[in-house]
Scaffold this motif. Structure first.
Motif, short mmCIF file in Angstrom:
data_model
loop_
_atom_site.label_atom_id
_atom_site.label_comp_id
_atom_site.label_asym_id
_atom_site.label_seq_id
_atom_site.Cartn_x
_atom_site.Cartn_y
_atom_site.Cartn_z
N GLU A 38 -5.20 2.32 -8.05
CA GLU A 38 -5.69 3.32 -7.11
C GLU A 38 -7.04 2.90 -6.53
O GLU A 38 -8.04 2.77 -7.25
N LEU A 39 -7.08 2.70 -5.22
CA LEU A 39 -8.33 2.36 -4.53
C LEU A 39 -9.20 3.59 -4.36
O LEU A 39 -10.41 3.55 -4.58
N ARG A 40 -8.62 4.67 -3.94
CA ARG A 40 -9.24 5.99 -3.84
C ARG A 40 -8.14 7.00 -4.03
O ARG A 40 -6.97 6.62 -4.10
N GLU A 41 -8.48 8.25 -4.13
CA GLU A 41 -7.46 9.25 -4.44
C GLU A 41 -6.33 9.21 -3.41
O GLU A 41 -6.55 9.35 -2.20
N GLY A 42 -5.11 8.95 -3.92
CA GLY A 42 -3.93 8.95 -3.08
C GLY A 42 -3.61 7.64 -2.41
O GLY A 42 -2.60 7.55 -1.70
N MET A 62 0.85 -1.19 0.00
CA MET A 62 0.00 0.00 0.00
C MET A 62 0.88 1.24 0.00
O MET A 62 1.74 1.39 0.87
N ALA A 63 0.70 2.08 -1.00
CA ALA A 63 1.41 3.35 -1.08
C ALA A 63 0.40 4.47 -0.92
O ALA A 63 -0.61 4.52 -1.64
N VAL A 64 0.67 5.37 0.02
CA VAL A 64 -0.21 6.51 0.28
C VAL A 64 0.54 7.78 -0.10
O VAL A 64 1.65 8.03 0.39
N ILE A 65 -0.04 8.55 -1.00
CA ILE A 65 0.59 9.80 -1.42
C ILE A 65 0.46 10.82 -0.30
O ILE A 65 -0.65 11.15 0.14
N THR A 66 1.59 11.32 0.16
CA THR A 66 1.60 12.27 1.28
C THR A 66 1.98 13.67 0.85
O THR A 66 1.79 14.62 1.61
N ALA A 67 2.55 13.83 -0.32
CA ALA A 67 2.97 15.15 -0.79
C ALA A 67 1.76 15.99 -1.16
O ALA A 67 0.76 15.49 -1.67
#
Length: 255
Positions: free
Chosen positions: A139-143, A112-117
């Motif tokens: 992508e499961l949901r945005e980010g 699982m990668a979560v966009i934090t920027a």
């Protein structure tokens, strides 16, 4: 590379799914497909002239295309030998990974990668999405991006500052999650259509164009563990067919 398009209703949809769309061959596409399929990816111009002739590309047309490709940064030239540029060597690496993905048995974990920027412009966001897609995440949901933890590959260092990386397990059925993330039925249908086309293609140009489409299709394969794939998944058959073709092209190129 196969295009991946996104919309608000359904993400991770492979464009062109549901049928085989084979663009006409150009001198540039023939040269690139030849070089992307052989190792090392370079050939003398005399061999290129011989190899492109069955596709209706004459010597003068080829030389003009080679000159344009060098100027555009697609090829590098050393004397009479043309080879892939560094940019296209990276494309060949991705292609090789698509045909021969390195995997391990699945134990149920997911990446699982979560966009934090934040504060990134549209171009930077698009580049990040492209990078995550190339890692075969969806992508499961945005980010929030996921995939089963089966691929053997390092996590790119350039993503450390813009994402956080986790190992997770879904509470619900993994099969349902995979179906929600990827249009598996559409990918399989197009793969079977490509195999059927290959079975009846006998002209060199038709086979060459079809195998270029096979590579594009494999680049969009999520490479899921067998437990999550529908029955009659054509991924292995497509890879075997392309590997045979690659050996044929390599032998002919170096004859």
């Amino acid at each position: 590379m196969a295009d991946v398009q996104y919309d608000l209703m359904r993400r991770n949809v492979i464009s062109g799914s549901g049928g085989v769309e084979l663009p006409p061959l150009s001198a540039r596409s023939v040269v690139l497909s030849l070089l992307l399929g052989i190792h090392p990816p370079e050939l003398p111009v005399k061999d290129l002239v011989r190899l492109v002739e069955p596709f209706g590309v004459g010597g003068s047309t080829l030389r003009a295309a080679l000159s344009r490709m060098v100027t555009a940064g697609d090829l590098r030239r050393t004397g009479s030998v043309y080879g892939l540029s560094d940019r296209l060597l990276e494309r060949q690496r991705r292609q090789d990974d698509a045909v021969h993905p390195a995997t391990r048995p699945w134990g149920g974990d997911w990446e699982m990668a979560v966009i934090t920027a934040t504060g990134r412009g549209p171009a930077e966001r698009a580049e990040l999405r492209t990078g995550l897609t190339r890692l075969r995440l969806a992508e499961l949901r945005e980010g929030v991006w996921l995939r089963p933890a089966t691929l053997i590959r390092p996590w790119p260092a350039e993503l450390d500052g813009v994402t956080q990386y986790f190992t997770a397990r879904p509470d619900g059925p993994a099969e349902d999650l995979a179906t929600a993330l990827w249009p598996l039925g559409e990918w399989a249908a197009e793969g079977r259509a490509l195999l059927a086309y290959l079975a009846r293609a006998d002209r060199p140009g038709d086979r060459f164009t079809a195998f270029a489409a096979v590579v594009r299709h494999l680049l969009a394969d999520p490479v899921l563990p067998p437990e999550l794939l529908p029955a009659d998944w054509p991924g292995a058959a497509l890879r075997a067919a392309y590997a045979d073709f690659q050996r044929e092209v390599t032998a002919h190129a170096h004859a």
